[in-house]
Design a protein around this motif. Structure first.
Motif, short mmCIF file in Angstrom:
data_model
loop_
_atom_site.label_atom_id
_atom_site.label_comp_id
_atom_site.label_asym_id
_atom_site.label_seq_id
_atom_site.Cartn_x
_atom_site.Cartn_y
_atom_site.Cartn_z
N VAL A 156 -11.35 2.78 6.82
CA VAL A 156 -11.57 1.66 7.35
C VAL A 156 -10.27 1.01 6.13
N GLY A 157 -10.71 1.87 5.39
CA GLY A 157 -9.85 0.53 3.78
C GLY A 157 -8.30 0.63 4.19
N HIS A 158 -7.57 1.50 4.90
CA HIS A 158 -6.25 1.70 5.27
C HIS A 158 -6.26 0.87 6.21
N VAL A 159 -6.89 1.04 7.27
CA VAL A 159 -6.82 0.17 8.69
C VAL A 159 -6.14 -1.55 8.13
N VAL A 160 -7.69 -1.59 7.60
CA VAL A 160 -7.36 -3.15 6.56
C VAL A 160 -6.69 -3.28 6.05
N LYS A 161 -5.87 -2.73 5.15
CA LYS A 161 -4.82 -3.15 4.40
C LYS A 161 -3.42 -3.03 4.97
N ALA A 162 -2.99 -1.50 6.22
CA ALA A 162 -2.31 -2.05 6.29
C ALA A 162 -1.83 -3.15 7.55
N GLY B 121 -11.49 9.26 12.15
CA GLY B 121 -12.65 9.01 13.03
C GLY B 121 -13.44 7.77 12.52
N ALA B 122 -13.99 7.84 11.30
CA ALA B 122 -14.55 6.53 10.19
C ALA B 122 -13.46 4.99 10.86
N ALA B 123 -11.92 5.78 10.51
CA ALA B 123 -11.19 4.63 10.28
C ALA B 123 -11.24 3.76 11.71
N THR B 124 -11.59 4.20 12.77
CA THR B 124 -11.36 3.94 14.30
C THR B 124 -12.30 1.69 14.38
N MET C 109 1.08 -1.28 0.01
CA MET C 109 0.31 0.30 -0.32
C MET C 109 0.89 1.02 -0.04
N GLY C 110 0.63 1.97 -0.72
CA GLY C 110 1.64 3.66 -0.63
C GLY C 110 1.49 4.00 0.44
N GLU C 111 1.49 5.54 0.19
CA GLU C 111 1.10 6.43 1.63
C GLU C 111 -0.03 7.04 1.19
N THR C 112 -0.90 6.72 1.95
CA THR C 112 -2.30 7.47 2.47
C THR C 112 -2.00 8.41 2.96
N ARG C 113 -3.76 9.65 3.02
CA ARG C 113 -3.04 10.25 3.97
C ARG C 113 -3.08 10.01 5.92
N LEU C 114 -2.99 8.88 5.75
CA LEU C 114 -4.28 7.84 7.34
C LEU C 114 -2.28 7.68 7.71
N ASP C 115 -2.70 7.33 9.14
CA ASP C 115 -1.85 6.90 10.19
C ASP C 115 -2.48 6.31 10.93
N ILE C 116 -1.48 5.27 11.39
CA ILE C 116 -2.42 4.10 12.32
C ILE C 116 -2.24 4.14 13.68
N ALA C 117 -1.07 4.96 14.38
CA ALA C 117 -1.11 5.76 15.35
C ALA C 117 -1.40 6.84 15.70
N ARG C 118 -1.94 7.12 15.39
CA ARG C 118 -2.85 8.59 15.31
C ARG C 118 -4.39 8.10 14.63
N ILE C 119 -4.54 6.90 14.05
CA ILE C 119 -6.02 6.01 14.49
C ILE C 119 -6.30 5.44 15.63
#
Lengths: 326, 326
Positions: free
Chosen positions: A188-194, A157-160, A1-11
């Motif tokens: 959600v997609g970011h978290v699942v792919k990560a 928030g949604a990513a949680t 996965m490339g770099e999205t604007r999201l970050d697991i630690a922030r989520i």
């Protein structure tokens, strides 16, 4: 996965500022539904909370940061659910909330925005016109404009939800996500792919409001002139470029479904899972209905993202018809 | 509070053997419902799980102990929800489950018991006749008979709801509990009276199935010859003495409500909370409707204990009527 604007630690950090009433939502297998769809279906239920949608996960993050910075007012455009959520989150923190919505939004959503104490301004147009008006108010009043899906807090928030999914046992094969502005899908997609890259991330949008799906397929923003769908929660015409960029990195597929499938999906969720949902929340079931072979025998999670539905319209769509099996 | 058969340490321990999918159920304020009832209403939602009722909290404890002891079979009588729950809990542990039920139980409950892999035997009588038949099977086959409300595991399982209630912030003034056999009322009541004694514990039963309430009022077992209520989940005629003894120690009140109030309660839960519930789960709202003054301005929790309802019957009861406000 490339770099999205999201970050697991922030989520993960976002969970700390979201009122627990919105976290840890039910995730469970619906055997009756799965039996009829030919696959294993688990529901992630985002309707059993004070605003009956997932949107408060994001507005809690927004409002928490606003309160920390001493802000006293905020404005957003909303198809109806973000407005309720921001009204709820702002009220608890002493922040004055203005919501701009289409006068054609479901009256039940508009009524609840008002009931939660927000100032509601209606535009004589659709959601994308409400976005313009909200931006104008923010600029004129000098207050924060919350832009759903663009503002990273709404995605975090949604990513949680994603964190709660990847922690689930047993694991699953695919997740079906309603696609509107894109906060839910990219979050959600970011978290699942990560964290669970083997899980297929499938976005679902109505054929009558296909702008983001078409954009994803062509890898560039495609707008539409109008929308024609009962799924008012996802009826946007103008995808946001930064959100599309993220979606291109996390979505394995984006599919379009017919209105009749959405209605059948709502009916099946009622009859076989006992759930009253708004049209957007039935997109996942609609996607299975339209491509049973693709999902046969697999374990699929569908996020039931909202339950704010006008009951008269609901009864018209899914109400009892002679001979309908219960 | 005097000594009931329950014990807080054992109830806390029970949480360790219950599948987490049944724990931590949603607890949230329904402002729309509260506005119409004139009080603050929070819902404890026990329908968003694989068996759509609270009963699996108890059957998980039962089946866990059975599995530890090497048991291979178990039998219970059920009004419909316990049977589903025991079937679910037994299936996952390789325990053969037999359920005895009335042939007049809602077909949707009977179908789901079968779908979960249990052997279902129907009696040509009511729940109390099913209890006799289940006892005979247990005796003849030499297997464990699970007696709802009498067997302490069923009460301890239900009591875990109480732990989740007393941990809630903000606290509340009263809890409304559907009263049938008594497991839910004595379990939750014990925890509330032990850990939050200021909270009023109010049991609610239909006027058409008043045996336990009459027994509680007279402080001795009172049986009835028949029941007449749509609330099939709580329609017993013969209270169990040991359960009554516990109820006398933990209940502050027991009230009876009319069928029309139960139906109005179901309709309000649909219209103003978006919840499809079985009649027993609307008893709490019915109690508020029948005594608004008592609850005015107070914060009341109602346990929405089950959502297994025949959809045809449901539509007949609460279906759209001309002019009904949505």
């Amino acid at each position: 996965m490339g770099e999205t604007r999201l970050d697991i630690a922030r989520i993960r950090g976002a969970r700390g500022v979201i009122d627990p009433v919105f976290l840890g939502s039910p995730l469970y297998r619906c055997e009756g539904l799965g039996a009829r769809l030919g696959c294993v279906v688990s529901v992630k239920l985002e309707t059993a909370n004070p605003v009956r949608s997932f949107k408060a996960r994001g507005t809690e993050v927004v409002a928490s940061l606003l309160a920390d910075s001493g802000a006293r007012a905020v404005v957003c455009a909303s198809a109806g659910n973000l407005g309720q959520a921001l009204a709820w989150s702002g009220r608890g923190r002493g922040i004055e909330v203005t919501v701009v919505a289409s006068r054609f939004a479901p009256s039940v959503k508009l009524d609840r925005i008002r009931a939660l104490g927000a100032r509601l301004e209606l535009v004589d147009g659709d959601f994308d016109m409400a976005r313009e008006r909200a931006a104008a108010i923010a600029s004129y009043d000098g207050i924060r404009l919350v832009e759903d899906s663009l503002d990273i807090e709404t995605c975090e928030g949604a990513a949680t939800i994603g964190l709660e999914l990847v922690d689930a046992v047993p694991s699953f094969d695919a997740v079906l996500i309603a696609l509107g502005g894109g906060a839910l899908a990219t979050g959600v997609g970011h978290v699942v792919k990560a964290l669970a890259p083997g899980v297929e991330v499938i976005c679902v949008q109505p054929l009558g409001a296909p702008a983001m799906t078409r954009s994803w397929r062509r890898r560039r923003v495609v707008t539409t002139d109008s929308t024609h769908t009962i799924a008012d929660g996802v009826a946007g015409r103008r995808p946001i470029p930064a959100v599309l960029d993220d979606l291109l990195l996390v979505a394995d597929d984006a599919v379009l479904v017919q209105e009749t499938s959405i209605i059948t999906g709502m009916r099946m969720l009622l009859d076989h899972a006992g759930l009253v949902v708004e049209p957007s929340a039935a997109l996942g079931v609609a996607a299975i209905l339209e491509d049973r072979e693709r999902f046969a025998g697999r374990h699929v999670v569908t996020i039931v993202c909202g339950g704010n539905v006008d009951m008269d319209a609901y009864h018209r769509w899914v109400g009892p018809t002679p001979g309908r099996p219960s």
